[in-house]
Write an enzyme that holds these catalytic residues in place. Structure first.
Site, short mmCIF file in Angstrom:
data_model
loop_
_atom_site.label_atom_id
_atom_site.label_comp_id
_atom_site.label_asym_id
_atom_site.label_seq_id
_atom_site.Cartn_x
_atom_site.Cartn_y
_atom_site.Cartn_z
CG ASP A 287 4.33 -2.11 5.01
OD1 ASP A 287 3.17 -1.72 5.19
OD2 ASP A 287 4.85 -2.23 3.89
CG ASN A 295 -3.03 -7.09 -3.57
OD1 ASN A 295 -3.13 -8.30 -3.38
ND2 ASN A 295 -3.17 -6.22 -2.59
CG ASP A 304 -6.55 -12.48 0.40
OD1 ASP A 304 -6.27 -11.31 0.73
OD2 ASP A 304 -7.66 -12.82 -0.03
CD GLU A 329 0.14 -2.67 2.84
OE1 GLU A 329 0.67 -1.73 2.23
OE2 GLU A 329 -1.10 -2.82 2.93
#
Length: 444
Positions: A287, A295, A304, A329
């Site tokens: 993770d 973000n 991304d 993720e």
């Protein structure tokens, strides 16, 4: 930690595109192309293959065309139609030649027009990107095909001798060679189409673009041998159409089993792999640490980039492991036939590889419009950079586990343990915080 290096954005994009080039995109088209060349040169085909290649172009048009409509591949549908129309017109001429021992009066004109229009329409439709509205795109392509075909038919009927003379004329004597078996005008069109499709593939490496490029070479090989080799037309037309249909199927498979953003196999591919694992295996859940903060702070574009960075490192995992995009993720690493001790060094190595990579960020809002100013600003100050870390939880299949789903749950529990231990570490199921393989080096 790696030092950030200012690299022009255009160069970065070019490097990413070249990294996406795969020989596997060309493998099947090249095998079909080679098989077509070898088979077409046989003097005699047995009855089975002779009957097969007589009906295969029509079957591929019907079945492959339906497949293209279902998957909204109007570009490949138009290519199938173009190849089939050329095949149909030339096959009518070769049938007459085989039956009567001589060509029809319009054979030369039809052949020259096919040699000219086939690379023109094939290159145009192959480079014509699909629109979002299927019906509008199909109507536009059909209109172009009817317009070009209608003009060609009208000129052939009204001025057959003049048109044939103009097509057969050597327009550039210095560029003419004795090896040219087609009208001279056909070769610049083929060269332009090859260049166009090659650039298209390098800009966006895809199986469909590779198949279209290889198919064009097949058509270039086929045309001069239409009358000299009895099976060249049927065999190569069939295999070029098969290349296109197979490429559509290839991409349909990728859509279902491969994650588009990272290029890793997706959740469906993971589920399929988990059903075929043996009795001994290790599963790990990875993770991205503080992904929501990336973000929220930098935007989803940077998010991304982070996922692509992590995926690129997980793809290099050693020890026989394979990485999958689990969702969001999260990533899953599968080690078939391995024990926990076998996998630990490789998981730690990939964690360190992610940590040691510096992701460069650019403020696109303040980016100067002038290229010269942009170069001066890049010399004055390097791009800002951030470090990315991952946490990994790992579990080994044991006798008490009834299936891979339970092992994944335990690996997920170990992942939460790694998060609680400070992140940026690898933790096995059953370890406490002090048993983490690598305590967090940084918080983030």
């Amino acid at each position: 930690m790696a030092h950030p290096v200012a690299v022009p954005q255009a160069l970065e994009i070019a490097v990413l595109r070249l990294a996406a080039v795969r020989f596997s995109h060309f493998l099947l088209p090249l095998l079909l192309l080679l098989g077509g060349v070898l088979m077409a040169q046989l003097a005699v085909l047995n009855e089975f293959f002779l009957s097969l290649f007589n009906v295969l172009p029509t079957l591929l048009l019907l079945l492959g065309g339906t497949f293209c409509v279902v998957y909204k591949r109007q570009r490949e549908l138009s290519l199938l139609v173009v190849v089939y129309l050329a095949y149909f017109l030339l096959d009518t001429q070769t049938d007459h030649f085989r039956q009567h021992g001589k060509v029809r009066e319009d054979a030369a004109l039809v052949f020259h027009l096919c040699s000219l229009l086939l690379p023109l329409l094939y290159g145009l439709f192959a480079a014509w990107r699909e629109r979002s509205h299927l019906l509008q795109d199909l109507v536009a392509r059909a209109a172009v095909l009817l317009a070009v075909g209608g003009v060609a038919v009208a000129l052939a009927q009204r001025f057959p001798q003049a048109l044939q003379g103009w097509l057969a004329e050597v327009h550039w004597p210095l560029l003419h060679g004795q090896w040219m078996s087609l009208v001279q005008l056909a070769y610049p069109l083929f060269a332009l189409a090859v260049l166009l499709l090659l650039v298209q593939y390098l800009r966006q490496p895809r199986p469909l673009h590779a198949a279209a490029l290889c198919g064009l070479f097949g058509l270039l090989w086929m045309l001069p041998k239409t009358f000299s080799q009895p099976h060249a037309l049927q065999v190569m037309s069939s295999l070029v159409m098969l290349m296109l249909v197979a490429a559509v199927a290839h991409e349909a498979y990728q859509m279902a089993f491969r994650d588009e953003l990272t290029g890793l196999p997706g959740r469906r591919a993971l589920n399929d792999r988990l059903e075929r694992l043996g009795r001994t295996y290790v599963l790990a859940m990875a993770d991205v640490d503080h992904f929501k903060a990336f973000n929220d702070t930098h935007g989803h574009d940077v998010g991304d980039q982070v996922l692509k960075l992590v995926a690129s490192q997980l793809r290099k995992i050693g020890g026989g492991g394979k990485a999958y995009r689990y969702g969001g993720e999260e990533f899953t690493l599968v080690f078939p036939g391995k024990s926990l001790e076998d996998c630990r060094p490789h998981l730690e190595a990939v964690r360190q590889a992610v940590q040691g990579y510096s992701l460069q960020l650019r403020d696109t809002r303040s980016r100067p419009q002038d290229d010269k100013q942009g170069r001066q600003r890049r010399r004055a100050a390097s791009a800002s950079s951030v470090s990315v870390t991952i946490s990994i939880g790992v579990a080994e299949r044991e006798a008490r586990h009834r299936g891979a789903a339970e092992v994944i749950r335990e690996a997920d529990k170990a992942l939460y343990g790694a998060k609680r231990a400070g992140r940026n570490c690898v933790m096995a199921h059953g370890q406490n915080r002090r048993g983490a393989l690598k305590e967090a080096a940084v918080e983030g």
